[in-house]
Design a protein around this motif. Structure first.
Motif, PDB file in Angstrom:
ATOM      1  N   MET A 162       0.826  -1.209   0.000  1.00 14.95           N
ATOM      2  CA  MET A 162       0.000   0.000   0.000  1.00 14.95           C
ATOM      3  C   MET A 162       0.859   1.257   0.000  1.00 14.95           C
ATOM      4  SD  MET A 162      -3.097  -1.134   2.573  1.00 14.95           S
ATOM      5  CE  MET A 162      -3.873   0.470   2.540  1.00 14.95           C
ATOM      6  N   GLU A 163       1.933   1.238   0.781  1.00  5.69           N
ATOM      7  CA  GLU A 163       2.829   2.401   0.818  1.00  5.69           C
ATOM      8  C   GLU A 163       3.487   2.625  -0.539  1.00  5.69           C
ATOM      9  OE1 GLU A 163       5.525   1.601   3.969  1.00  5.69           O
ATOM     10  OE2 GLU A 163       3.972   1.676   5.523  1.00  5.69           O
ATOM     11  N   ALA A 164       3.849   1.526  -1.207  1.00 10.77           N
ATOM     12  CA  ALA A 164       4.464   1.641  -2.527  1.00 10.77           C
ATOM     13  C   ALA A 164       3.489   2.250  -3.530  1.00 10.77           C
ATOM     14  CB  ALA A 164       4.923   0.262  -3.009  1.00 10.77           C
ATOM     15  N   VAL A 165       2.251   1.800  -3.502  1.00 10.10           N
ATOM     16  CA  VAL A 165       1.228   2.328  -4.415  1.00 10.10           C
ATOM     17  C   VAL A 165       0.986   3.802  -4.139  1.00 10.10           C
ATOM     18  CG1 VAL A 165      -1.198   2.195  -5.089  1.00 10.10           C
ATOM     19  CG2 VAL A 165       0.114   0.085  -4.759  1.00 10.10           C
ATOM     20  N   ARG A 166       0.853   4.162  -2.862  1.00  7.41           N
ATOM     21  CA  ARG A 166       0.583   5.564  -2.500  1.00  7.41           C
ATOM     22  C   ARG A 166       1.744   6.479  -2.862  1.00  7.41           C
ATOM     23  NH1 ARG A 166      -2.073   3.550   2.870  1.00  7.41           N
ATOM     24  NH2 ARG A 166      -4.292   3.744   2.375  1.00  7.41           N
ATOM     25  N   GLY A 189       3.483   6.276  -5.452  1.00 10.16           N
ATOM     26  CA  GLY A 189       3.540   6.449  -6.900  1.00 10.16           C
ATOM     27  C   GLY A 189       4.467   5.500  -7.624  1.00 10.16           C
ATOM     28  N   LYS A 190       4.929   4.448  -6.945  1.00 13.26           N
ATOM     29  CA  LYS A 190       5.786   3.481  -7.628  1.00 13.26           C
ATOM     30  C   LYS A 190       5.024   2.792  -8.751  1.00 13.26           C
ATOM     31  CE  LYS A 190       8.961   2.372  -3.831  1.00 13.26           C
ATOM     32  NZ  LYS A 190      10.153   2.918  -4.477  1.00 13.26           N
ATOM     33  N   GLU A 191       5.716   2.487  -9.834  1.00 12.73           N
ATOM     34  CA  GLU A 191       5.117   1.788 -10.966  1.00 12.73           C
ATOM     35  C   GLU A 191       5.013   0.301 -10.629  1.00 12.73           C
ATOM     36  OE1 GLU A 191       3.981   2.944 -13.770  1.00 12.73           O
ATOM     37  OE2 GLU A 191       4.883   4.922 -14.075  1.00 12.73           O
ATOM     38  N   ILE A 192       3.794  -0.203 -10.549  1.00 16.08           N
ATOM     39  CA  ILE A 192       3.571  -1.608 -10.229  1.00 16.08           C
ATOM     40  C   ILE A 192       3.380  -2.385 -11.523  1.00 16.08           C
ATOM     41  CG2 ILE A 192       2.145  -3.258  -8.972  1.00 16.08           C
ATOM     42  CD1 ILE A 192       3.611  -1.292  -7.161  1.00 16.08           C
ATOM     43  N   ASP A 193       4.282  -3.337 -11.787  1.00 14.27           N
ATOM     44  CA  ASP A 193       4.179  -4.153 -12.988  1.00 14.27           C
ATOM     45  C   ASP A 193       3.160  -5.270 -12.817  1.00 14.27           C
ATOM     46  OD1 ASP A 193       5.803  -2.946 -14.826  1.00 14.27           O
ATOM     47  OD2 ASP A 193       7.604  -4.032 -14.243  1.00 14.27           O
ATOM     48  N   ARG A 194       3.171  -5.896 -11.655  1.00  7.14           N
ATOM     49  CA  ARG A 194       2.310  -7.047 -11.416  1.00  7.14           C
ATOM     50  C   ARG A 194       2.010  -7.134  -9.937  1.00  7.14           C
ATOM     51  NH1 ARG A 194       4.030 -13.336 -12.285  1.00  7.14           N
ATOM     52  NH2 ARG A 194       1.954 -14.259 -12.422  1.00  7.14           N
ATOM     53  N   LEU A 195       0.754  -7.427  -9.581  1.00  8.05           N
ATOM     54  CA  LEU A 195       0.383  -7.495  -8.175  1.00  8.05           C
ATOM     55  C   LEU A 195      -0.410  -8.777  -7.940  1.00  8.05           C
ATOM     56  CD1 LEU A 195      -0.725  -4.472  -6.054  1.00  8.05           C
ATOM     57  CD2 LEU A 195      -1.491  -6.766  -5.529  1.00  8.05           C
ATOM     58  N   LEU A 196       0.079  -9.603  -7.023  1.00  6.83           N
ATOM     59  CA  LEU A 196      -0.535 -10.895  -6.720  1.00  6.83           C
ATOM     60  C   LEU A 196      -1.161 -10.862  -5.335  1.00  6.83           C
ATOM     61  CD1 LEU A 196       2.399 -13.187  -7.921  1.00  6.83           C
ATOM     62  CD2 LEU A 196       0.491 -12.295  -9.270  1.00  6.83           C
ATOM     63  N   VAL A 197      -2.410 -11.318  -5.232  1.00  8.73           N
ATOM     64  CA  VAL A 197      -3.133 -11.373  -3.959  1.00  8.73           C
ATOM     65  C   VAL A 197      -3.671 -12.788  -3.775  1.00  8.73           C
ATOM     66  CG1 VAL A 197      -5.052 -10.469  -2.596  1.00  8.73           C
ATOM     67  CG2 VAL A 197      -3.785  -8.938  -4.119  1.00  8.73           C
ATOM     68  N   LYS A 198      -3.475 -13.344  -2.594  1.00  4.54           N
ATOM     69  CA  LYS A 198      -3.924 -14.709  -2.321  1.00  4.54           C
ATOM     70  C   LYS A 198      -5.441 -14.820  -2.455  1.00  4.54           C
ATOM     71  CE  LYS A 198      -4.111 -16.404   1.873  1.00  4.54           C
ATOM     72  NZ  LYS A 198      -3.720 -16.923   3.211  1.00  4.54           N
ATOM     73  N   LYS A 199      -5.874 -15.903  -3.062  1.00  2.00           N
ATOM     74  CA  LYS A 199      -7.300 -16.159  -3.217  1.00  2.00           C
ATOM     75  C   LYS A 199      -7.979 -16.181  -1.843  1.00  2.00           C
ATOM     76  CE  LYS A 199      -7.452 -18.794  -7.536  1.00  2.00           C
ATOM     77  NZ  LYS A 199      -7.747 -20.112  -8.157  1.00  2.00           N
ATOM     78  N   ASP A 200      -9.174 -15.588  -1.805  1.00  2.00           N
ATOM     79  CA  ASP A 200     -10.016 -15.603  -0.595  1.00  2.00           C
ATOM     80  C   ASP A 200      -9.400 -14.861   0.587  1.00  2.00           C
ATOM     81  OD1 ASP A 200     -11.870 -17.217  -1.992  1.00  2.00           O
ATOM     82  OD2 ASP A 200     -10.745 -19.014  -1.440  1.00  2.00           O
ATOM     83  N   LEU A 201      -8.380 -14.035   0.347  1.00  2.00           N
ATOM     84  CA  LEU A 201      -7.806 -13.237   1.425  1.00  2.00           C
ATOM     85  C   LEU A 201      -8.820 -12.190   1.869  1.00  2.00           C
ATOM     86  CD1 LEU A 201      -5.116 -12.907   3.013  1.00  2.00           C
ATOM     87  CD2 LEU A 201      -4.509 -11.119   1.371  1.00  2.00           C
ATOM     88  N   GLN A 202      -9.082 -12.120   3.165  1.00  2.00           N
ATOM     89  CA  GLN A 202     -10.106 -11.238   3.704  1.00  2.00           C
ATOM     90  C   GLN A 202      -9.519 -10.329   4.783  1.00  2.00           C
ATOM     91  OE1 GLN A 202     -13.202 -11.229   2.433  1.00  2.00           O
ATOM     92  NE2 GLN A 202     -12.765 -12.970   1.072  1.00  2.00           N
ATOM     93  N   GLY A 203     -10.336  -9.381   5.254  1.00  2.00           N
ATOM     94  CA  GLY A 203      -9.935  -8.514   6.348  1.00  2.00           C
ATOM     95  C   GLY A 203     -10.001  -7.049   5.967  1.00  2.00           C
TER      96      GLY A 203
END
Length: 253
Positions: free
Chosen positions: A16-20, A22-36
């Motif tokens: 989140m800090e990287a996105v805020r 302004g870093k260029e994100i090439d690929r972002l992976l999130v675990k299936k069914d991750l909640q919270g």
């Protein structure tokens, strides 16, 4: 669970800090069914910034790193991408005819790096890639380019189709390399604002993109093998543009 030096970031807050920032994100992976709550905050931020994420099983993330990734891993680009709508007017303002290379569906980073190296040597103003189903500027591409990707602007656009339409509307002639073409690459004029479109080796330039290009050209083949490596083909076309422009310059002088 913090940022690593090789462009890998993991951990919900670190990403989140990287996105805020302004870093260029090439690929972002999130675990299936991750909640919270933190995950919902991350997904809302990604939606706000127009960043896509890919849901993957936990074993996919664990293969990337054994550290506590919290179900979130991001790959950060090695460069800052440019905007095509900024690059083209800037080249015109310098009194030059823009010269760009568009890569449609190319996924091999070694080919990408080799193309970038040729383009930088040939004085190409920018390379254009789409935001999905495409290579990105990663460490392997940087190495293969011999540093060219540190010097050559790379524009990552929503789609090659939109990029072609923008270039045509801006007065840039768009030429696609295709085995379906009726004319050889030496039979048309490149001494104008021009963009060359190269497609993936397995399928070439997408049909919907071919239809909106100004010209299609082919490189003649005289042997038994049916195609050239795309980085070699890009080099041939790129230096034909250079050859014609240098010839025109010498005639004018």
């Amino acid at each position: 669970m913090e940022e690593k030096n090789d462009g890998l970031i993991f951990g919900i807050r670190a990403v989140m800090e990287a996105v805020r920032s302004g870093k260029e994100i090439d690929r972002l992976l999130v675990k299936k069914d991750l909640q919270g709550d933190s995950v919902r905050e991350l997904l809302a931020l990604l939606k706000e910034r127009g960043i896509r994420c890919q849901r993957v099983p936990p074993e996919g993330l664990n293969r990337i790193t054994r550290k506590n990734h919290q179900g979130v891993i991001a790959y950060v680009s090695a460069v800052t991408y440019h905007r095509l709508e900024d690059v083209v007017p800037s080249v015109f303002e310098q009194g030059k005819d823009p010269f760009l290379v568009l890569l449609d569906g190319i996924t091999d980073v070694r080919n990408f790096g080799a193309i970038a190296r040729t383009c930088e040597c040939a004085g190409v103003d920018a390379i254009v890639i789409p935001s999905k189903e495409s290579v990105t500027v990663n460490a392997d591409a940087m190495k293969t380019s011999a540093g060219a990707l540190n010097l050559l602007p790379v524009c990552r656009e929503h789609s090659i189709r939109q990029a072609i339409r923008f270039l045509r509307d801006s007065g840039v002639k768009v030429v696609a390399a295709s085995e379906k073409a009726g004319r050889n690459y030496t039979e048309i004029t490149y001494g104008v604002p021009v963009a060359i479109v190269m497609g993936a080796e397995d399928r070439g330039v997408a049909a919907e993109n071919l239809r909106i290009c100004d010209e299609m050209v082919k490189i003649p083949l005289y042997g038994a093998i049916a195609s050239l490596n795309v980085s070699v083909a890009a080099a041939i076309l790129t230096y034909e543009v250079v050859r014609q422009r240098k010839l025109t310059d010498s005639i004018i002088q």
